[in-house]
Design a protein around this motif. Structure first.
Motif, PDB file in Angstrom:
ATOM      1  N   PHE A 128       0.850  -1.199   0.000  1.00  0.00           N
ATOM      2  CA  PHE A 128       0.000   0.000   0.000  1.00  0.00           C
ATOM      3  C   PHE A 128       0.889   1.254   0.000  1.00  0.00           C
ATOM      4  CE2 PHE A 128      -2.590   3.311   2.026  1.00  0.00           C
ATOM      5  CZ  PHE A 128      -3.787   3.191   1.348  1.00  0.00           C
ATOM      6  N   ASP A 129       1.961   1.204   0.792  1.00  0.00           N
ATOM      7  CA  ASP A 129       2.878   2.346   0.835  1.00  0.00           C
ATOM      8  C   ASP A 129       3.529   2.599  -0.529  1.00  0.00           C
ATOM      9  OD1 ASP A 129       2.276   2.863   3.437  1.00  0.00           O
ATOM     10  OD2 ASP A 129       4.078   1.948   4.284  1.00  0.00           O
ATOM     11  N   LYS A 130       3.772   1.516  -1.280  1.00  0.00           N
ATOM     12  CA  LYS A 130       4.329   1.687  -2.639  1.00  0.00           C
ATOM     13  C   LYS A 130       3.341   2.474  -3.511  1.00  0.00           C
ATOM     14  CE  LYS A 130       6.707  -2.689  -3.284  1.00  0.00           C
ATOM     15  NZ  LYS A 130       6.662  -3.864  -4.171  1.00  0.00           N
ATOM     16  N   ALA A 131       2.068   2.164  -3.344  1.00  0.00           N
ATOM     17  CA  ALA A 131       1.042   2.896  -4.110  1.00  0.00           C
ATOM     18  C   ALA A 131       1.046   4.369  -3.695  1.00  0.00           C
ATOM     19  CB  ALA A 131      -0.326   2.263  -3.881  1.00  0.00           C
ATOM     20  N   LEU A 132       1.207   4.615  -2.403  1.00  0.00           N
ATOM     21  CA  LEU A 132       1.245   6.011  -1.926  1.00  0.00           C
ATOM     22  C   LEU A 132       2.466   6.745  -2.485  1.00  0.00           C
ATOM     23  CD1 LEU A 132       0.189   5.836   1.848  1.00  0.00           C
ATOM     24  CD2 LEU A 132      -1.202   6.474  -0.124  1.00  0.00           C
ATOM     25  N   GLU A 133       3.589   6.016  -2.565  1.00  0.00           N
ATOM     26  CA  GLU A 133       4.798   6.629  -3.132  1.00  0.00           C
ATOM     27  C   GLU A 133       4.580   6.983  -4.596  1.00  0.00           C
ATOM     28  OE1 GLU A 133       8.294   4.159  -2.408  1.00  0.00           O
ATOM     29  OE2 GLU A 133       7.755   4.262  -0.282  1.00  0.00           O
ATOM     30  N   SER A 134       3.936   6.076  -5.311  1.00  0.00           N
ATOM     31  CA  SER A 134       3.644   6.339  -6.721  1.00  0.00           C
ATOM     32  C   SER A 134       2.754   7.586  -6.836  1.00  0.00           C
ATOM     33  CB  SER A 134       2.957   5.124  -7.342  1.00  0.00           C
ATOM     34  OG  SER A 134       2.461   5.440  -8.612  1.00  0.00           O
ATOM     35  N   TYR A 135       1.746   7.646  -5.981  1.00  0.00           N
ATOM     36  CA  TYR A 135       0.834   8.796  -5.988  1.00  0.00           C
ATOM     37  C   TYR A 135       1.602  10.107  -5.746  1.00  0.00           C
ATOM     38  CZ  TYR A 135      -2.867  11.995  -4.624  1.00  0.00           C
ATOM     39  OH  TYR A 135      -3.699  13.083  -4.545  1.00  0.00           O
ATOM     40  N   ALA A 136       2.492  10.057  -4.749  1.00  0.00           N
ATOM     41  CA  ALA A 136       3.228  11.268  -4.360  1.00  0.00           C
ATOM     42  C   ALA A 136       4.129  11.764  -5.490  1.00  0.00           C
ATOM     43  CB  ALA A 136       4.044  11.004  -3.098  1.00  0.00           C
ATOM     44  N   SER A 137       4.534  10.844  -6.383  1.00  0.00           N
ATOM     45  CA  SER A 137       5.463  11.224  -7.446  1.00  0.00           C
ATOM     46  C   SER A 137       4.741  11.752  -8.697  1.00  0.00           C
ATOM     47  CB  SER A 137       6.314  10.010  -7.839  1.00  0.00           C
ATOM     48  OG  SER A 137       5.498   9.086  -8.554  1.00  0.00           O
ATOM     49  N   ARG A 138       3.445  11.698  -8.704  1.00  0.00           N
ATOM     50  CA  ARG A 138       2.712  12.082  -9.924  1.00  0.00           C
ATOM     51  C   ARG A 138       2.347  13.567  -9.926  1.00  0.00           C
ATOM     52  NH1 ARG A 138      -1.390   6.998 -11.016  1.00  0.00           N
ATOM     53  NH2 ARG A 138       0.039   5.337 -10.350  1.00  0.00           N
ATOM     54  N   GLU A 139       2.229  14.089 -11.128  1.00  0.00           N
ATOM     55  CA  GLU A 139       1.800  15.485 -11.266  1.00  0.00           C
ATOM     56  C   GLU A 139       0.349  15.487 -11.741  1.00  0.00           C
ATOM     57  OE1 GLU A 139       4.157  18.993 -13.222  1.00  0.00           O
ATOM     58  OE2 GLU A 139       2.895  18.058 -14.726  1.00  0.00           O
ATOM     59  N   ARG A 140      -0.516  15.997 -10.906  1.00  0.00           N
ATOM     60  CA  ARG A 140      -1.935  16.050 -11.285  1.00  0.00           C
ATOM     61  C   ARG A 140      -2.186  17.416 -11.917  1.00  0.00           C
ATOM     62  NH1 ARG A 140      -5.687  14.148  -6.544  1.00  0.00           N
ATOM     63  NH2 ARG A 140      -6.988  13.340  -8.237  1.00  0.00           N
ATOM     64  N   ARG A 141      -2.630  17.400 -13.148  1.00  0.00           N
ATOM     65  CA  ARG A 141      -2.780  18.672 -13.865  1.00  0.00           C
ATOM     66  C   ARG A 141      -4.231  19.107 -14.048  1.00  0.00           C
ATOM     67  NH1 ARG A 141       1.670  16.355 -16.253  1.00  0.00           N
ATOM     68  NH2 ARG A 141       0.436  15.341 -17.868  1.00  0.00           N
ATOM     69  N   PHE A 142      -5.168  18.177 -13.973  1.00  0.00           N
ATOM     70  CA  PHE A 142      -6.585  18.504 -14.138  1.00  0.00           C
ATOM     71  C   PHE A 142      -6.831  19.331 -15.398  1.00  0.00           C
ATOM     72  CE2 PHE A 142      -5.808  17.905  -9.583  1.00  0.00           C
ATOM     73  CZ  PHE A 142      -6.744  16.915  -9.282  1.00  0.00           C
ATOM     74  N   GLY A 143      -6.115  18.974 -16.443  1.00  0.00           N
ATOM     75  CA  GLY A 143      -6.331  19.628 -17.730  1.00  0.00           C
ATOM     76  C   GLY A 143      -5.582  20.920 -17.929  1.00  0.00           C
ATOM     77  N   LYS A 144      -4.924  21.406 -16.859  1.00  0.00           N
ATOM     78  CA  LYS A 144      -4.188  22.678 -16.985  1.00  0.00           C
ATOM     79  C   LYS A 144      -2.766  22.391 -17.465  1.00  0.00           C
ATOM     80  CE  LYS A 144      -6.763  24.817 -13.188  1.00  0.00           C
ATOM     81  NZ  LYS A 144      -7.579  23.686 -12.711  1.00  0.00           N
ATOM     82  N   ILE A 145      -2.015  23.438 -17.786  1.00  0.00           N
ATOM     83  CA  ILE A 145      -0.597  23.236 -18.063  1.00  0.00           C
ATOM     84  C   ILE A 145       0.204  23.743 -16.880  1.00  0.00           C
ATOM     85  CG2 ILE A 145      -0.684  23.165 -20.590  1.00  0.00           C
ATOM     86  CD1 ILE A 145       0.107  26.147 -20.530  1.00  0.00           C
ATOM     87  N   LYS A 146       1.422  23.204 -16.745  1.00  0.00           N
ATOM     88  CA  LYS A 146       2.224  23.542 -15.562  1.00  0.00           C
ATOM     89  C   LYS A 146       2.889  24.899 -15.734  1.00  0.00           C
ATOM     90  CE  LYS A 146       2.222  21.453 -11.791  1.00  0.00           C
ATOM     91  NZ  LYS A 146       1.882  22.179 -10.602  1.00  0.00           N
TER      92      LYS A 146
END
Ligand code: IPE
Ligand code: IPE
Ligand code: MG
Length: 229
Positions: A211-229
């Motif tokens: 489960f912690d591995k999944a949390l690590e994966s989540y923490a490394s992602r960039e959520r953009r919600f359709g916007k640009i960075k």
């Protein structure tokens, strides 16, 4: 792990119990028992990690067409959970919210589910959403029918409030164990911007460390919600 990278709401498709049992030359019900124990442990772990909402997919509407013997085993586990194990959850100041259609379940289980919600602490710090006889399509259709009865056009916010998950934030991450890469009628409306995490690990083997591995994966992602960075 940075606290602001902890998801508020995680959904889990707890798949792979049957294969886990088969590998051990045991009946499928043995896998479900082991899966239920894992779910109890994971709920505690998720809470300790700072997650506020955990949705567990325990039984899909489609699962009700499985053989009677398997269903009896599952119903037995649900009875035990809601009669006994639930007390530990309350003691930890957590509440249960049921999503799905209890009317399609044995009436004593429907009664236990209702009681589990009623007996939940009002000021709970953690919510376990228990998806049982749950199907997204039925959930959306039910909301549409209620909207039609209301007779006026709705905003997205108003529509969301008519779903079984009304008042609960959308899942930030959806995990599926057991190797399949599909949603199987789980939170299809709510998952619009969920981060998806698929793992081959069979659910009874999905440890806190997994489960912690999944949390690590989540923490490394960039959520953009359709916007640009
Ligand atoms: C998920 O495990 C639990 C339920 C659907 C109730 P499965 O029973 O689907 O296990 P597999 O996919 O057959 O291994
Ligand atoms: C999804 O698993 C439902 C639950 C985990 C409760 P299934 O095993 O029923 O899904 P499919 O049939 O592989 O899509
Ligand atoms: Mg399965």
């Amino acid at each position: 792990m940075a606290e602001n990278n902890i998801p508020l709401h995680v959904g889990i498709i707890m798949d792979g119990n049957g294969r886990w049992a088969k590998k051990r030359l045991m009946p499928r019900s043995f896998g479900h028992k082991s899966g239920m124990n894992r779910m109890i442990g994971l709920a505690e772990h998720a809470r300790a990690r700072g997650i506020k909402f955990l949705t567990v997919y325990a039984l899909s509407t489609e699962n009700l067409s499985r053989p009677e013997e398997e269903l009896d085993g599952l119903f037995g586990l649900f009875r035990k959970y809601f009669e006994t194990n639930i007390k530990k959850l309350y003691a930890d100041n957590a509440r249960v919210k049921v999503i799905g259609d209890p009317s399609g379940l044995p009436s004593d289980i429907a009664g236990l589910l209702k009681k589990a919600e009623e007996n939940s602490p009002a000021d709970a710090e953690f919510t376990l959403l228990f998806a049982i006889n749950y199907g997204s399509r039925a959930e959306i259709l039910n909301a549409v029918n209620r909207a039609v009865e209301g007779g006026k056009k709705l905003t997205e916010e108003e529509f969301s409030s008519l779903l079984y998950t009304g008042g609960i934030p959308c899942p930030d991450m959806i995990i599926r164990t057991g190797g399949e890469c599909r949603l199987s009628n789980f939170l299809m409306y709510q998952a619009a911007y969920s981060e998806l995490y698929f793992t081959d690990v069979l659910f009874p083997d999905f440890t806190d460390a997994e489960f912690d591995k999944a949390l690590e994966s989540y923490a490394s992602r960039e959520r953009r919600f359709g916007k640009i960075k």
